[in-house]
Design a protein around this motif. Structure first.
Motif, PDB file in Angstrom:
ATOM      1  N   GLU A   1       0.830  -1.203   0.000  1.00  0.00           N
ATOM      2  CA  GLU A   1       0.000   0.000   0.000  1.00  0.00           C
ATOM      3  C   GLU A   1       0.869   1.259   0.000  1.00  0.00           C
ATOM      4  N   ALA A   2       0.509   2.206  -0.835  1.00  0.00           N
ATOM      5  CA  ALA A   2       1.258   3.462  -0.946  1.00  0.00           C
ATOM      6  C   ALA A   2       1.236   4.215   0.380  1.00  0.00           C
ATOM      7  N   GLY A   3       2.398   4.699   0.813  1.00  0.00           N
ATOM      8  CA  GLY A   3       2.524   5.461   2.035  1.00  0.00           C
ATOM      9  C   GLY A   3       2.521   4.637   3.312  1.00  0.00           C
ATOM     10  N   SER A   4       2.573   3.310   3.195  1.00  0.00           N
ATOM     11  CA  SER A   4       2.475   2.466   4.389  1.00  0.00           C
ATOM     12  C   SER A   4       3.811   1.943   4.900  1.00  0.00           C
ATOM     13  N   VAL A   5       4.888   2.139   4.152  1.00  0.00           N
ATOM     14  CA  VAL A   5       6.174   1.538   4.521  1.00  0.00           C
ATOM     15  C   VAL A   5       6.873   2.402   5.568  1.00  0.00           C
ATOM     16  N   LEU A   6       7.156   1.785   6.727  1.00  0.00           N
ATOM     17  CA  LEU A   6       7.912   2.433   7.793  1.00  0.00           C
ATOM     18  C   LEU A   6       9.174   1.621   8.018  1.00  0.00           C
ATOM     19  N   ARG A   7      10.304   2.307   8.108  1.00  0.00           N
ATOM     20  CA  ARG A   7      11.585   1.634   8.348  1.00  0.00           C
ATOM     21  C   ARG A   7      12.142   2.115   9.685  1.00  0.00           C
ATOM     22  N   PRO A   8      11.905   1.336  10.758  1.00  0.00           N
ATOM     23  CA  PRO A   8      12.403   1.735  12.083  1.00  0.00           C
ATOM     24  C   PRO A   8      13.927   1.810  12.118  1.00  0.00           C
ATOM     25  N   ASP A   9      14.459   2.549  13.104  1.00  0.00           N
ATOM     26  CA  ASP A   9      15.903   2.723  13.241  1.00  0.00           C
ATOM     27  C   ASP A   9      16.634   1.403  13.447  1.00  0.00           C
ATOM     28  N   GLN A  10      15.991   0.423  14.118  1.00  0.00           N
ATOM     29  CA  GLN A  10      16.660  -0.836  14.393  1.00  0.00           C
ATOM     30  C   GLN A  10      16.657  -1.789  13.197  1.00  0.00           C
ATOM     31  N   GLY A  11      16.182  -1.381  12.040  1.00  0.00           N
ATOM     32  CA  GLY A  11      16.195  -2.204  10.835  1.00  0.00           C
ATOM     33  C   GLY A  11      14.857  -2.850  10.572  1.00  0.00           C
TER      34      GLY A  11
ATOM     35  N   THR B   1       1.993  -2.346   4.825  1.00  0.00           N
ATOM     36  CA  THR B   1       0.649  -2.890   4.672  1.00  0.00           C
ATOM     37  C   THR B   1       0.498  -3.503   3.294  1.00  0.00           C
ATOM     38  N   LEU B   2      -0.054  -4.722   3.264  1.00  0.00           N
ATOM     39  CA  LEU B   2      -0.409  -5.389   2.012  1.00  0.00           C
ATOM     40  C   LEU B   2      -1.894  -5.204   1.774  1.00  0.00           C
ATOM     41  N   THR B   3      -2.284  -5.000   0.527  1.00  0.00           N
ATOM     42  CA  THR B   3      -3.696  -4.820   0.216  1.00  0.00           C
ATOM     43  C   THR B   3      -4.058  -5.515  -1.092  1.00  0.00           C
ATOM     44  N   ASP B   4      -5.323  -5.856  -1.222  1.00  0.00           N
ATOM     45  CA  ASP B   4      -5.878  -6.279  -2.505  1.00  0.00           C
ATOM     46  C   ASP B   4      -7.043  -5.358  -2.856  1.00  0.00           C
ATOM     47  N   THR B   5      -7.047  -4.179  -2.279  1.00  0.00           N
ATOM     48  CA  THR B   5      -8.026  -3.091  -2.370  1.00  0.00           C
ATOM     49  C   THR B   5      -9.316  -3.390  -1.626  1.00  0.00           C
ATOM     50  N   ALA B   6      -9.550  -4.624  -1.219  1.00  0.00           N
ATOM     51  CA  ALA B   6     -10.739  -4.953  -0.449  1.00  0.00           C
ATOM     52  C   ALA B   6     -10.412  -5.089   1.040  1.00  0.00           C
TER      53      ALA B   6
ATOM     54  N   ARG C   1       9.000  -2.062  -3.378  1.00  0.00           N
ATOM     55  CA  ARG C   1       8.577  -0.656  -3.395  1.00  0.00           C
ATOM     56  C   ARG C   1       7.060  -0.589  -3.231  1.00  0.00           C
ATOM     57  N   GLU C   2       6.561   0.585  -2.943  1.00  0.00           N
ATOM     58  CA  GLU C   2       5.127   0.783  -2.781  1.00  0.00           C
ATOM     59  C   GLU C   2       4.412   0.555  -4.113  1.00  0.00           C
ATOM     60  N   GLY C   3       3.232  -0.049  -4.051  1.00  0.00           N
ATOM     61  CA  GLY C   3       2.445  -0.314  -5.243  1.00  0.00           C
ATOM     62  C   GLY C   3       2.828  -1.587  -5.967  1.00  0.00           C
TER      63      GLY C   3
ATOM     64  N   GLN D   1       4.007 -11.597  10.983  1.00  0.00           N
ATOM     65  CA  GLN D   1       5.456 -11.593  11.206  1.00  0.00           C
ATOM     66  C   GLN D   1       6.109 -12.336  10.043  1.00  0.00           C
ATOM     67  N   ALA D   2       6.643 -11.613   9.085  1.00  0.00           N
ATOM     68  CA  ALA D   2       7.231 -12.224   7.893  1.00  0.00           C
ATOM     69  C   ALA D   2       8.654 -12.696   8.166  1.00  0.00           C
ATOM     70  N   SER D   3       8.969 -13.880   7.669  1.00  0.00           N
ATOM     71  CA  SER D   3      10.342 -14.382   7.751  1.00  0.00           C
ATOM     72  C   SER D   3      11.020 -14.302   6.394  1.00  0.00           C
ATOM     73  N   ASN D   4      10.225 -14.093   5.338  1.00  0.00           N
ATOM     74  CA  ASN D   4      10.752 -14.014   3.979  1.00  0.00           C
ATOM     75  C   ASN D   4       9.830 -13.127   3.154  1.00  0.00           C
ATOM     76  N   VAL D   5      10.395 -12.226   2.364  1.00  0.00           N
ATOM     77  CA  VAL D   5       9.621 -11.355   1.480  1.00  0.00           C
ATOM     78  C   VAL D   5      10.152 -11.523   0.069  1.00  0.00           C
ATOM     79  N   LEU D   6       9.247 -11.833  -0.865  1.00  0.00           N
ATOM     80  CA  LEU D   6       9.610 -12.022  -2.270  1.00  0.00           C
ATOM     81  C   LEU D   6       8.971 -10.931  -3.110  1.00  0.00           C
ATOM     82  N   ALA D   7       9.766 -10.290  -3.963  1.00  0.00           N
ATOM     83  CA  ALA D   7       9.266  -9.240  -4.854  1.00  0.00           C
ATOM     84  C   ALA D   7       9.424  -9.699  -6.293  1.00  0.00           C
ATOM     85  N   LYS D   8       8.634  -9.105  -7.177  1.00  0.00           N
ATOM     86  CA  LYS D   8       8.725  -9.501  -8.583  1.00  0.00           C
ATOM     87  C   LYS D   8      10.096  -9.158  -9.152  1.00  0.00           C
ATOM     88  N   HIS D   9      10.511  -9.904 -10.172  1.00  0.00           N
ATOM     89  CA  HIS D   9      11.877  -9.715 -10.665  1.00  0.00           C
ATOM     90  C   HIS D   9      11.986  -8.874 -11.926  1.00  0.00           C
TER      91      HIS D   9
END
Length: 152
Positions: A60-70, A75-80, A96-98, A114-122
């Motif tokens: 979701e756009a504007g939802s990514v927060l990166r705390p100081d500790q890493g 937020t993930l959305t499917d618009t519903a 990235r967002e979107g 609590q994610a242990s692995n995140v996969l993004a498109k290549h």
């Protein structure tokens, strides 16, 4: 002991061994099975806390927060529906967002994933098949070609 009785014992022993092997295979398969959920499916029927699952959708756009500790909170959305995700590792370079992603992990008792692995498109044309199908069902993803195929 007669030969027919001896054969019967051998066949019975082999049957017990095969049944044991089948039970072990099914047990191993159940431990390796990880189900996929879209945010709408989680909202309708959440998996039990602690169960290992995959969730997918658009960041979701504007939802990514990166705390100081890493790590990151996003937020993930499917618009519903939406799912709040916490990840302690290093995010993929293409995150990235979107963008459509798939995160593997578990829900805690407060409902935070609590994610242990995140996969993004290549690349620009690829969408993970599970995410594409869930987003198509919502009428959100308009990708060309079949889900899961990379453009060449």
């Amino acid at each position: 002991m007669r030969k027919s009785r001896q054969r019967l014992w051998m066949v019975g022993g082999a049957g017990v061994i095969l049944a044991g092997a089948l039970a072990l295979m099914l047990l191993a398969f159940g431990d390796a099975l990880v189900l996929f959920y879209s945010p709408s499916e989680v909202a309708a029927n959440p998996p039990p806390a602690g169960e290992r699952v995959r969730v997918g959708g658009l960041v979701e756009a504007g939802s990514v927060l990166r705390p100081d500790q890493g790590g990151a909170l996003f937020t993930l959305t499917d618009t519903a529906a939406t799912i709040r995700v916490s990840y302690d590792g290093s995010l993929p370079d293409l995150f990235r967002e979107g963008q459509g992603i798939v995160a593997e992990g578990h829900f805690d008792h407060e409902g935070l994933f609590q994610a242990s692995n995140v996969l993004a498109k290549h690349d620009e044309t690829y969408m993970p098949p599970e995410v594409a199908e869930a987003l198509r069902a919502q009428g959100v993803w308009q990708g060309d070609g079949d889900a899961g195929e990379a453009g060449e």
